[in-house]
Structure formats: C-alpha cells, structure tokens
Write an enzyme that holds these catalytic residues in place. Structure first.
Site, mmCIF file in Angstrom:
data_model
loop_
_atom_site.group_PDB
_atom_site.id
_atom_site.type_symbol
_atom_site.label_atom_id
_atom_site.label_comp_id
_atom_site.label_asym_id
_atom_site.label_seq_id
_atom_site.Cartn_x
_atom_site.Cartn_y
_atom_site.Cartn_z
ATOM 1 C CG ASP A 78 10.087 -1.851 -4.130
ATOM 2 O OD1 ASP A 78 10.559 -2.915 -3.670
ATOM 3 O OD2 ASP A 78 8.886 -1.532 -4.028
ATOM 4 C CD GLU A 120 -0.472 0.078 -13.837
ATOM 5 O OE1 GLU A 120 -0.251 -0.321 -15.006
ATOM 6 O OE2 GLU A 120 -0.144 -0.586 -12.838
ATOM 7 C CG HIS A 145 4.777 3.833 -3.051
ATOM 8 N ND1 HIS A 145 3.487 3.985 -2.606
ATOM 9 C CD2 HIS A 145 5.325 2.861 -2.277
ATOM 10 C CE1 HIS A 145 3.250 3.163 -1.612
ATOM 11 N NE2 HIS A 145 4.345 2.471 -1.377
ATOM 12 C CG PHE A 183 3.509 1.518 -12.220
ATOM 13 C CD1 PHE A 183 4.572 1.209 -13.061
ATOM 14 C CD2 PHE A 183 3.583 1.137 -10.889
ATOM 15 C CE1 PHE A 183 5.680 0.523 -12.586
ATOM 16 C CE2 PHE A 183 4.696 0.453 -10.415
ATOM 17 C CZ PHE A 183 5.740 0.140 -11.253
ATOM 18 N NE ARG A 193 8.011 2.076 1.451
ATOM 19 C CZ ARG A 193 9.196 1.659 1.871
ATOM 20 N NH1 ARG A 193 10.306 2.160 1.352
ATOM 21 N NH2 ARG A 193 9.300 0.733 2.794
ATOM 22 N NE ARG A 245 2.890 4.589 2.113
ATOM 23 C CZ ARG A 245 2.998 3.295 2.375
ATOM 24 N NH1 ARG A 245 2.104 2.453 1.891
ATOM 25 N NH2 ARG A 245 3.981 2.845 3.116
ATOM 26 C CB SER A 278 0.766 0.047 -1.683
ATOM 27 O OG SER A 278 1.207 -1.283 -1.550
#
Lengths: 269, 325
Positions: B115, B56, B107, B81, B165, B8, B35
């Site tokens: 998470d 989204e 992610h 999402f 990630r 990212r 993020s």
C-alpha cells in the site's frame, strides 16, 4: 427563579467573570445565554447533588469558548458557588478557559477544540440508545464552528444511528473572529444543509424563550432522527455596544465598559 | 516456518474474550472491521460494536463520549488514520479529558508493504508518546497483543496499542503471558551488546544473537512492548553491562523506541554512560514506499548481517571483516 431572571443573572455573571479575568469570549457567550438558560432552568434533568448521575440529561457546550455561559448556569444551579466565577481563567482556579469535565462538577464533556464536542455528544446519545437509557443529550454549537469538517462527520453519524435523543442548538449569530461568517467561510444555508444531513430542523429566534421551549417539545416528539434547532441570535446580546460587533468575540471589557454592561443588563434583562 | 500468527487475529480473539468479561465494553471501527478484526467482536456483540464509517476524527470523540458514560471503549483503525488523522481528537477529547479509551491501531509501519508510504505510519509512537498520560504499547507477537489488550481493559485511562499487519512468530503464551506498566522482557542474556526491539522483530533480534553466538559472543535480547512508561532499569542494566545498545523498531528513529532509550541513557544515573554506544535501527527520518514487506525491510536496513556488522564496527572498528556469518 423565572427563566427570564435566570438568563439575566447568567449574563451578569458572564460579563463579570470575563471582566475579572481580563480575557474571555463575551460575544458568543451572550448570544447563546437564553438557550442555555431554558435548558438548565427548565428542561434538563440535572442535579447539583448528583452531578454524575448516570440517568441525568447530558449537556455539551461544543462551542467551548462560551465556557462562561455554561459556568454561569452551573453556578446559579448550585454546582459550585457563584463567588467562584471570580476565579474564571485564573491560575489558582478550576474554571478553565474552556470547559473541563475533570475539574468542574456538572461539565459533562471537555470542549474547546471546535467540532469535537458534537461528536462526543453523539457518543453519549448512541450509548443512550444502545443501553436503552431515557436521558437526552443537548449540544450547543456555533455557526462558525460548522466550518470544521468534523461537525459534518458527527451529523452524518447522528442521522445514521437515528439519534432522536440528541438535540443540537446552533447559535446562528452570523459572526466569527475574523468577521461575518458569510465573508470568512460561509457555512450557509444552515437549515437546508442540516435537513439534507437527515435532521429534523427547527428555525427559531434564539432569544425568545417560548420559541426555545416549543423547539424542545418538538425535538422530544420527533422520533427516528436527531433535531437541529437553528437559533437566530445576536452576538453580544444584552449589551448594546457589544451587539453584532465581531471584535467582541474574544475581548474583555474595561472597567467603564463593564459597569455600563451590567447597567444595561439590569435595565433590559 | 515457525508457528506464526498475525497480531490482528489475536486482537479479534481477545476483543471477544474481553467483551464477555466486561459488559460495559464498546468497540468502534472506521470501515475496517475485517482488516482490524473488530468484526469478531461485532459478530458476538453487535449491540456493542459501532461502525463509524470513514471518519476517524469523529470516531475518537464519539469514543470519548461513550467513555464519559462509564464504559470501556476500544477504537480501531489503521495507525496512519488513528494516531495521524485523529491526533487532536485523541489529544483533547480522549487524553486531556482522561476518558477511558483504548486506541488499537493496526497496519503500523513499513510492514504494511504494498500500500506504500501514505499508509505506512512511522510517526505514531512519537505522536502518542508526546501526549501527557498516554500509555504506549507496541506488542511483539500474538501473546503479547492479547496481554496488552487485557491490560488496557483493566487499566483506567487512555492507552495506545500499535499492531502490525504481518504474521509473527509466537513466543509468548497467549493465555498466561501477563503484562504490566513498564513491561520489558529479557529473552536472552548476554554481555557483548543488547538488542532492544518492539513490534515485529523477534526473529531479527534472534538472528543477530545467533550470528554472534557463532563468533562466541553473547547478545542480550530485550523485548520492549511498553514504550511509555519505559522500563528504565532494563536500559540502565544494558548500558552498564553491555557495550552497545541497538534499538530496532518499524518506526522513524525520531520519537519512537530509539528516542525513548536515548532519553534514559542521557538522563539517568548510568556509570557506563560515556562508553556505551547506541545504534538506532528504523526508518532514518525518511518515508516508506511500496514493496513486499520483506524486501522493504531489507531495503531499510532491517538485516541481521548488516546490523551485526554495525555492532562489531561500533565495538571495534575494522572487526566486522572477521565476523563469521
């Protein structure tokens, strides 16, 4: 052509197309016909010679099941021959059951899955703002469509980004497939909710051409917020036996009913 | 530790680079700008960055609407999402309408870590692969992330790019590595088995190769950053020239790289079809769970020694006991 006659011709094409295909959505197509007639015949900057003109006004039929309404207006404006309405929903035609921007000139957004068209209209409007374009974006939504949560995401977005170039017509005919919207899943009160979401709200008779014109003027003069025109309409408007009957949401007329419908539209117009 | 970089971070950098190249490029995000790193683009081109908030579904159709006006749109959120929640908006408003939207989902997979299961998307490749016309990319380091985004910006049509990630070993050049449809790179040749991976498994694939090297056996290692369209030739060659194909992905074994390879093996004209074996490493049709990424991977079978044993057993039952590690 007078807009009153334009709307009458639209209604004839709508009923004829649905009759020919043996399927379609007459009720909700007829209820929003007058709104679409004023937009296409008077208001919008659209040309069949330049259907992709970057400066054109945008139109999104967010209640995509009223495809016949959009197609009839496009046909009358010369985007394709009116004769082609006979191919509506047929396998060898391009007039898809729900509007298809890749196949049909003049269709600005592919719709059909409720709630998505209004988001796409927000996308067109936010780009217009960011790029300092002068075009306006018009969307027609169903009242039942408001039961889709995505509509409210889109409304939040429209108000947040102050999309005063966006004008949303809500075809408030009070009926959805399973019956009255207040019995199936009430989205009421619509004007109050739209106000709370940050819209300039106008309530009109959606079959009164002058009220539609006045609402459009009001919307253009309103700065800093999007406009919602809540249109009180009659599902199946113009065909007596279809008016206010939920079962005409997605049923095609038979030959007898079709002939009767055309007679009534011609007589009443 | 080798030279590492998170995908990212590379995404943020390449977005800004592409923003300079394409004045008609817009970037959308859903309250995750820091993020997903679209914040880098936002800082340089605030007028072309749109935060859509935690919505989204709306974001994907807004992206489609902006694209109808002749723009290139990158839309980012977490894979769960983006591909999950907004699947139908991607299917109808982006792909069916053939709007020029690039969905860059970060992610993805188990490597989200702590998470836990609700945020560990293990189905996105399958979902996106099933949509007609969608190009599905799962780059494997910073260099291929940049190349994938440059390719996507140039390509006319919807593209899904899956990023993880974690920081990953850099093995592709960030400036010069180029990307094409069907991209697949043979990183090391071998004739005993082929390891095909996508996403965060360069190190794991190389560790497996090293184990067999100690045993005087050569493992072919293939990076497959383009899942759709799949490069059929690398699969056919692996089937004809090596005894076992192992696919490794941070995804359910159903619908992802392993499935895509299995489809080629089943349908293509392959001489060695009857004797070549396929081992699919991934989530074995189960959800993820909370944990440190490294511990999770170990727990879910992403272990060089375990995979090496599976390969040895598949070629010759009982032979894993003789492997030198």
């Amino acid at each position: 052509m007078e807009t009153k006659d334009f709307a009458k011709n639209m209604r004839k094409l709508i009923v004829e197309a649905i009759y020919n295909s043996g399927s379609g959505h007459p009720g909700g197509s007829l209820s929003c016909a007058d709104i679409v007639a004023v937009l296409f015949n008077e208001e919008m900057n659209k040309s069949s010679e330049r259907p992709n003109d970057p400066e054109r006004d945008r139109f999104v039929m967010s209640k995509g099941h009223a495809a016949a309404t959009l197609y009839s207006a496009l046909a009358l404006k010369g985007f394709f021959p009116a004769e082609e309405m006979k191919t509506f929903r047929k396998i060898d035609g391009r007039l898809e059951g729900h509007p298809d921007m890749k196949k049909i000139p003049g269709v600005d957004m592919t719709t059909g899955s409720l709630g998505q068209g209004i988001s796409a209209a927000c996308g067109m409007a936010v780009y217009g703002k960011r790029a300092s374009k002068n075009y306006r974006v018009y969307a027609v939504m169903g009242d039942g469509e408001l039961e889709e949560g995505q509509c409210w995401e889109a409304f939040m977005f429209a108000a947040h980004y102050k999309l005063d170039n966006l004008c949303v017509f809500i075809d408030f005919n009070g009926l959805q497939i399973d019956g009255e919207i207040t019995k199936v899943m009430s989205p009421l009160p619509i004007p109050e909710k739209m106000k709370a979401f940050g819209f300039n709200v106008i309530e009109i008779d959606g079959h009164n051409l002058d009220e539609i014109r006045a609402a459009l003027k009001n919307a253009k003069e309103t700065k800093g917020m999007p406009t919602a025109v809540v249109c009180h309409t009659v599902k199946g408007k113009g065909v007596s036996f279809m008016e206010n009957v939920a079962s005409w949401h997605g049923t095609a007329p038979n030959k007898e009913q079709y002939e009767q419908a055309i007679k009534e539209i011609e007589a009443n117009g | 530790m080798a030279d590492m970089k998170a995908q990212r971070d590379a995404y943020g950098e390449v977005l800004a680079e592409l923003g300079r190249k394409y004045p008609n490029m817009f970037v959308l995000d859903a309250d995750l700008t820091k993020s997903t790193k679209t914040v880098t683009f936002q800082k340089e081109f605030p007028e072309r960055h749109i935060n859509c908030g935690i919505a989204e579904g709306n974001m994907m159709a807004v992206a489609a609407g902006i694209a109808t006006c002749g723009n290139i749109v990158f839309a980012s959120s977490f894979a769960m999402f983006a591909a999950g929640r907004a699947y139908e908006q991607i299917r109808n408003s982006v792909c069916y309408a053939h709007n020029n939207v690039k969905i860059v989902a970060t992610h993805a997979g188990l490597t989200v870590g702590e998470d836990g299961a609700t945020h560990q998307c293990l189905e996105d490749i399958g979902l996106m692969r099933a949509i007609p016309g969608m190009v599905v990319l799962a780059p494997s380091d910073a260099g291929s992330t940049k190349a994938a985004c440059r390719f996507a910006a140039e390509y006319d049509g919807p593209v899904y790019i899956r990023l993880g990630r974690l920081p990953l070993t850099r093995f592709n050049d960030e400036e010069n590595y180029k990307f094409a449809l069907g991209q697949a790179d043979v990183l090391a040749d071998g004739d005993f088995a082929t390891v095909m991976f996508c996403g965060p498994f360069y190190d794991l694939a190389m560790q497996i190769r090293e184990i067999f090297a100690k045993n005087n056996l050569n493992i072919r290692v293939v990076d497959v950053p383009c899942i759709k369209p799949m490069n059929k030739d690398v699969v056919k060659n692996a089937a004809n020239e090596t005894k076992v194909i192992v696919t490794i992905e941070d995804h359910n074994i159903y619908g992802g790289l392993g499935s895509a390879v299995a489809e080629v093996l089943a349908e293509e004209d392959i001489e060695n079809r009857k004797s070549v074996e396929l081992i699919r490493i991934g989530a074995q049709d189960i959800f993820g769970k909370s944990g440190a990424p490294k511990a999770l991977l170990e727990n879910y079978g992403f272990s060089a020694t375990e995979i090496a044993k599976k390969i040895a057993e598949t070629v010759c039952p009982g032979s894993s006991a003789n492997l030198i590690f």
